[in-house]
Motif scaffolding. Structure first.
Motif, short mmCIF file in Angstrom:
data_model
loop_
_atom_site.label_atom_id
_atom_site.label_comp_id
_atom_site.label_asym_id
_atom_site.label_seq_id
_atom_site.Cartn_x
_atom_site.Cartn_y
_atom_site.Cartn_z
N ASN A 74 69.04 -65.36 -41.48
CA ASN A 74 69.37 -66.74 -41.18
C ASN A 74 69.55 -67.56 -42.46
N LEU A 75 68.70 -67.34 -43.45
CA LEU A 75 68.84 -68.05 -44.72
C LEU A 75 70.12 -67.64 -45.46
N GLN A 76 70.50 -66.38 -45.36
CA GLN A 76 71.75 -65.94 -45.97
C GLN A 76 72.95 -66.59 -45.29
N ASN A 77 72.88 -66.69 -43.95
CA ASN A 77 73.95 -67.37 -43.22
C ASN A 77 74.01 -68.84 -43.59
N THR A 83 76.72 -75.55 -39.61
CA THR A 83 75.66 -75.59 -40.61
C THR A 83 74.42 -76.30 -40.08
N ARG A 84 74.64 -77.37 -39.33
CA ARG A 84 73.51 -78.11 -38.74
C ARG A 84 72.74 -77.19 -37.77
N LEU A 85 73.47 -76.43 -36.94
CA LEU A 85 72.81 -75.50 -36.02
C LEU A 85 72.05 -74.41 -36.78
N GLN A 86 72.65 -73.91 -37.85
CA GLN A 86 72.00 -72.88 -38.66
C GLN A 86 70.72 -73.42 -39.30
N LEU A 87 70.76 -74.67 -39.73
CA LEU A 87 69.57 -75.30 -40.31
C LEU A 87 68.48 -75.48 -39.27
N GLU A 88 68.85 -75.89 -38.07
CA GLU A 88 67.88 -76.03 -36.98
C GLU A 88 67.30 -74.66 -36.61
N LYS A 89 68.14 -73.64 -36.62
CA LYS A 89 67.68 -72.29 -36.32
C LYS A 89 66.67 -71.83 -37.38
N SER A 90 66.94 -72.17 -38.64
CA SER A 90 66.01 -71.82 -39.72
C SER A 90 64.67 -72.48 -39.50
N ASN A 91 64.68 -73.73 -39.04
CA ASN A 91 63.43 -74.44 -38.78
C ASN A 91 62.64 -73.79 -37.66
N PHE A 131 60.46 -76.57 -48.03
CA PHE A 131 61.70 -76.06 -48.62
C PHE A 131 62.88 -76.40 -47.70
N LEU A 132 62.71 -76.18 -46.40
CA LEU A 132 63.79 -76.48 -45.46
C LEU A 132 64.06 -77.98 -45.37
N GLU A 133 63.04 -78.80 -45.56
CA GLU A 133 63.26 -80.25 -45.59
C GLU A 133 64.11 -80.62 -46.80
N GLU A 134 63.88 -79.98 -47.94
CA GLU A 134 64.70 -80.20 -49.13
C GLU A 134 66.14 -79.78 -48.86
N ILE A 135 66.31 -78.64 -48.22
CA ILE A 135 67.64 -78.15 -47.90
C ILE A 135 68.34 -79.11 -46.95
N GLU A 136 67.60 -79.66 -46.01
CA GLU A 136 68.18 -80.62 -45.07
C GLU A 136 68.62 -81.89 -45.80
N VAL A 174 80.01 -83.08 -58.09
CA VAL A 174 78.61 -83.34 -57.74
C VAL A 174 78.21 -82.46 -56.55
N MET A 175 79.09 -82.37 -55.55
CA MET A 175 78.78 -81.53 -54.38
C MET A 175 78.64 -80.07 -54.78
N ASP A 176 79.52 -79.60 -55.65
CA ASP A 176 79.41 -78.20 -56.11
C ASP A 176 78.06 -77.96 -56.76
N GLY A 177 77.65 -78.89 -57.62
CA GLY A 177 76.35 -78.75 -58.29
C GLY A 177 75.19 -78.77 -57.31
N ILE A 178 75.27 -79.64 -56.31
CA ILE A 178 74.21 -79.73 -55.30
C ILE A 178 74.11 -78.43 -54.53
N VAL A 179 75.24 -77.88 -54.12
CA VAL A 179 75.23 -76.65 -53.32
C VAL A 179 74.75 -75.46 -54.16
N ILE A 180 75.15 -75.43 -55.42
CA ILE A 180 74.68 -74.34 -56.29
C ILE A 180 73.16 -74.41 -56.46
N ASP A 181 72.62 -75.62 -56.62
CA ASP A 181 71.17 -75.78 -56.71
C ASP A 181 70.48 -75.35 -55.41
N ALA A 182 71.09 -75.71 -54.28
CA ALA A 182 70.52 -75.33 -52.98
C ALA A 182 70.52 -73.81 -52.83
N GLN A 183 71.57 -73.16 -53.28
CA GLN A 183 71.64 -71.71 -53.17
C GLN A 183 70.61 -71.03 -54.06
N LYS A 184 70.34 -71.60 -55.21
CA LYS A 184 69.32 -71.05 -56.10
C LYS A 184 67.93 -71.14 -55.48
#
Length: 144
Positions: free
Chosen positions: A41-44, A78-86, A97-102, A133-143
């Motif tokens: 789920n996190l990979q998705n 993506t919203r559904l995937q995030l809810e599924k992760s929760n 961690f998931l709150e940060e991702i949200e 800025v969005m690219d940087g945010i997403v790269i940080d989230a992926q890390k």
């Protein structure tokens, strides 16, 4: 007679050990399945975040309004995937961690909507900065 009784006792012990081992295997397989589902789920979710950047980027390149519809579809996924992760998470640390991702998701959503509101998206410097800025945010989230 003593040999038969010894064999019966030995068979009972072997059967008991087999039953206990099967129960432990069942419990271990449940744990492994749960962890595998969380990881998958996190990979998705990671993939969905990357895909979420594409419509805004394409909008800045082509200026095609259909990208807004693509974004809305990917945003919902993506919203559904995030809810599924929760729902999978039962660890207090991972819930934070998931709150940060949200929060990151909401920031990407906000920036994308700002890009889609641009009147002249093609070659727009403000849009390019928001995309960076969005690219940087997403790269940080992926890390994370």
């Amino acid at each position: 007679m003593i040999g038969i009784i010894a064999l019966l006792i030995l068979n009972i012990i072997v059967a008991y050990v087999g039953i206990v081992s099967a129960n432990k295997l069942k419990n271990n397989s449940k744990i492994v399945l749960k962890e595998t589902n969380k990881y998958n789920n996190l990979q998705n979710l990671k993939l969905n975040f990357t895909e979420l950047l594409m419509p805004a980027n394409d909008y800045l390149i082509h200026g095609n309004k259909v990208e807004i519809l693509n974004f809305n579809k990917l945003n919902a996924i993506t919203r559904l995937q995030l809810e599924k992760s929760n729902t999978f998470e039962d660890n207090h640390f991972n819930e934070h961690f998931l709150e940060e991702i949200e929060d990151i998701f909401h920031e990407v959503e906000r920036l994308s909507n700002n890009i889609f509101e641009l009147k002249e998206p093609i070659g727009n410097n403000e849009g390019a900065i928001m995309m960076e800025v969005m690219d940087g945010i997403v790269i940080d989230a992926q890390k994370k």
